[in-house]
Write an enzyme that holds these catalytic residues in place. Structure first.
Site, PDB file in Angstrom:
ATOM      1  NE  ARG A   1      52.674   8.614 -24.496  1.00  0.00           N
ATOM      2  CZ  ARG A   1      52.052   9.342 -24.131  1.00  0.00           C
ATOM      3  NH1 ARG A   1      51.123   9.158 -25.053  1.00  0.00           N
ATOM      4  NH2 ARG A   1      52.484  10.265 -23.317  1.00  0.00           N
TER       5      ARG A   1
ATOM      6  N   GLY B   1      43.449  13.514 -22.945  1.00  0.00           N
ATOM      7  CA  GLY B   1      44.196  14.045 -22.523  1.00  0.00           C
ATOM      8  C   GLY B   1      44.481  16.132 -23.821  1.00  0.00           C
TER       9      GLY B   1
ATOM     10  CG  ASP C   1      55.850  12.354 -16.181  1.00  0.00           C
ATOM     11  OD1 ASP C   1      54.747  11.930 -15.286  1.00  0.00           O
ATOM     12  OD2 ASP C   1      56.827  13.378 -16.019  1.00  0.00           O
TER      13      ASP C   1
ATOM     14  CD  GLU D   1      54.352  14.950  -3.012  1.00  0.00           C
ATOM     15  OE1 GLU D   1      53.259  15.369  -3.111  1.00  0.00           O
ATOM     16  OE2 GLU D   1      54.096  14.342  -2.073  1.00  0.00           O
TER      17      GLU D   1
ATOM     18  CE  LYS E   1      48.467  10.659 -29.165  1.00  0.00           C
ATOM     19  NZ  LYS E   1      48.100  10.753 -28.147  1.00  0.00           N
TER      20      LYS E   1
HETATM   21  P1  ITT Z   1      50.662   8.401 -14.658  1.00  0.00           P
HETATM   22  O1  ITT Z   1      51.480   9.062 -14.066  1.00  0.00           O
HETATM   23  O2  ITT Z   1      49.797   7.758 -14.531  1.00  0.00           O
HETATM   24  O3  ITT Z   1      51.563   7.841 -16.131  1.00  0.00           O
HETATM   25  P2  ITT Z   1      49.096  10.946 -15.170  1.00  0.00           P
HETATM   26  O4  ITT Z   1      47.935  11.059 -16.702  1.00  0.00           O
HETATM   27  O5  ITT Z   1      49.595  11.735 -14.166  1.00  0.00           O
HETATM   28  O6  ITT Z   1      49.244   9.676 -15.372  1.00  0.00           O
HETATM   29  P3  ITT Z   1      51.625  12.656 -16.374  1.00  0.00           P
HETATM   30  O7  ITT Z   1      51.932  12.639 -15.102  1.00  0.00           O
HETATM   31  O8  ITT Z   1      52.663  11.946 -17.101  1.00  0.00           O
HETATM   32  O9  ITT Z   1      50.396  10.999 -16.373  1.00  0.00           O
HETATM   33  O10 ITT Z   1      50.776  13.916 -16.986  1.00  0.00           O
HETATM   34  C1  ITT Z   1      50.665  13.606 -18.814  1.00  0.00           C
HETATM   35  C2  ITT Z   1      49.726  14.343 -19.041  1.00  0.00           C
HETATM   36  O11 ITT Z   1      50.296  14.898 -20.270  1.00  0.00           O
HETATM   37  C3  ITT Z   1      48.259  13.819 -19.315  1.00  0.00           C
HETATM   38  O12 ITT Z   1      47.469  13.860 -18.559  1.00  0.00           O
HETATM   39  C4  ITT Z   1      47.730  14.624 -21.109  1.00  0.00           C
HETATM   40  O13 ITT Z   1      46.881  15.672 -20.211  1.00  0.00           O
HETATM   41  C5  ITT Z   1      49.052  15.375 -21.392  1.00  0.00           C
HETATM   42  N1  ITT Z   1      49.767  14.183 -22.824  1.00  0.00           N
HETATM   43  C6  ITT Z   1      50.669  13.792 -22.109  1.00  0.00           C
HETATM   44  N2  ITT Z   1      50.852  12.781 -23.807  1.00  0.00           N
HETATM   45  C7  ITT Z   1      49.802  13.043 -24.280  1.00  0.00           C
HETATM   46  C8  ITT Z   1      48.518  12.843 -25.510  1.00  0.00           C
HETATM   47  O14 ITT Z   1      49.406  11.943 -26.089  1.00  0.00           O
HETATM   48  N3  ITT Z   1      47.939  13.297 -26.001  1.00  0.00           N
HETATM   49  C9  ITT Z   1      47.628  14.390 -25.156  1.00  0.00           C
HETATM   50  N4  ITT Z   1      48.209  14.471 -23.878  1.00  0.00           N
HETATM   51  C10 ITT Z   1      48.761  13.796 -23.757  1.00  0.00           C
END
Ligand code: ITT
Length: 212
Positions: free
Chosen positions: A192, A164, A80, A51, A186
């Site tokens: 990142r 995302g 994250d 979680e 990007k």
């Molecule tokens: P993991 O925890 O399994 O790595 P997750 O998608 O749940 O996968 P996070 O909890 O870190 O990951 O949430 C990150 C969210 O933030 C992701 O789902 C996107 O909605 C947004 N996000 C992060 N980096 C991004 C990017 O480079 N471009 C667009 N949206 C991004």
């Protein structure tokens, strides 16, 4: 393969603790010059998930990296990340993935963001992406790297690349959204990409330590 080579190859393995395909593509590209053997959580479908209940990106990144490095006994990286919108006092932040509900799709999250930002002019739509990457070795060494990228929230989705919130994230300098940039572009400017560049140096030293 001789004994020593086998050892080196085996130890140059890196677990990237995510199933998010967008993150995986960008991390693979950002680390490709290191020649690591990268595995992701998609390679371990039976592992339990943890979680993400930390109060910050850093807490969550460390929690994920520690957990999977302990379970798998391998050098593990976890990302994250999320979007912080000025006008929304930093929301969705650590809730970015589930902004419009548990298991929400990107499209649903983007729609919610557009609704929250209705009527706000471009000059007040500032935002930043933030990424924290934690690297944890099985013997407990920990490193954290951070990257941010500023932009503005658009009025409609544009572009089909990335993932995302990318289609809503305008980069004023480029006159484009993040979703209109090819992966390599990007990575050059993104939150990142910046975190990965810092980490590359550190990862190299981890690999050197292992080989000696
Ligand atoms: P993991 O925890 O399994 O790595 P997750 O998608 O749940 O996968 P996070 O909890 O870190 O990951 O949430 C990150 C969210 O933030 C992701 O789902 C996107 O909605 C947004 N996000 C992060 N980096 C991004 C990017 O480079 N471009 C667009 N949206 C991004």
């Amino acid at each position: 393969m001789k004994g020593k080579d086998k050892f080196i190859r085996k130890r140059s393995e890196l677990i990237v603790a995510t199933k998010n395909k967008g993150k995986i593509r960008e991390i693979r590209e950002g680390l490709k010059e290191l020649g690591l053997r990268i595995r992701t959580l998609s390679d371990y479908p039976n592992l339990s998930e943890i979680e993400e209940d930390g109060q910050s990106f850093k807490e969550n990144a460390l929690k994920k990296a520690r957990f999977y490095s302990t379970v798998l006994g391998k050098l593990t990286l976890a990302d994250d990340s999320g979007l912080e919108v000025d006008r929304l006092k930093g929301m969705p932040g650590i809730y970015s993935a589930r902004y419009s509900g548990e298991r929400a799709s990107s499209r649903e999250n983007n729609r919610k963001l557009l609704t929250e930002m209705e009527g706000i002019p471009l000059s007040k739509r500032g935002a930043r992406f933030k990424c924290i990457i934690a690297l944890v070795s099985p013997d407990g060494e920990e490193v954290v790297a951070e990257g941010t990228c500023r932009g503005r929230i658009g009025f409609k989705e544009k572009g089909r690349r990335g993932f995302g919130y990318d289609p809503l994230f305008i980069l004023p300098k480029y006159g484009k959204t993040m979703a209109e940039l090819p992966l390599k572009e990007k990575n050059k400017i993104s939150h990142r990409g910046k975190a990965l560049r810092k980490l590359r140096k550190i990862l190299r030293s981890f690999m050197d330590q292992v080989v000696v």
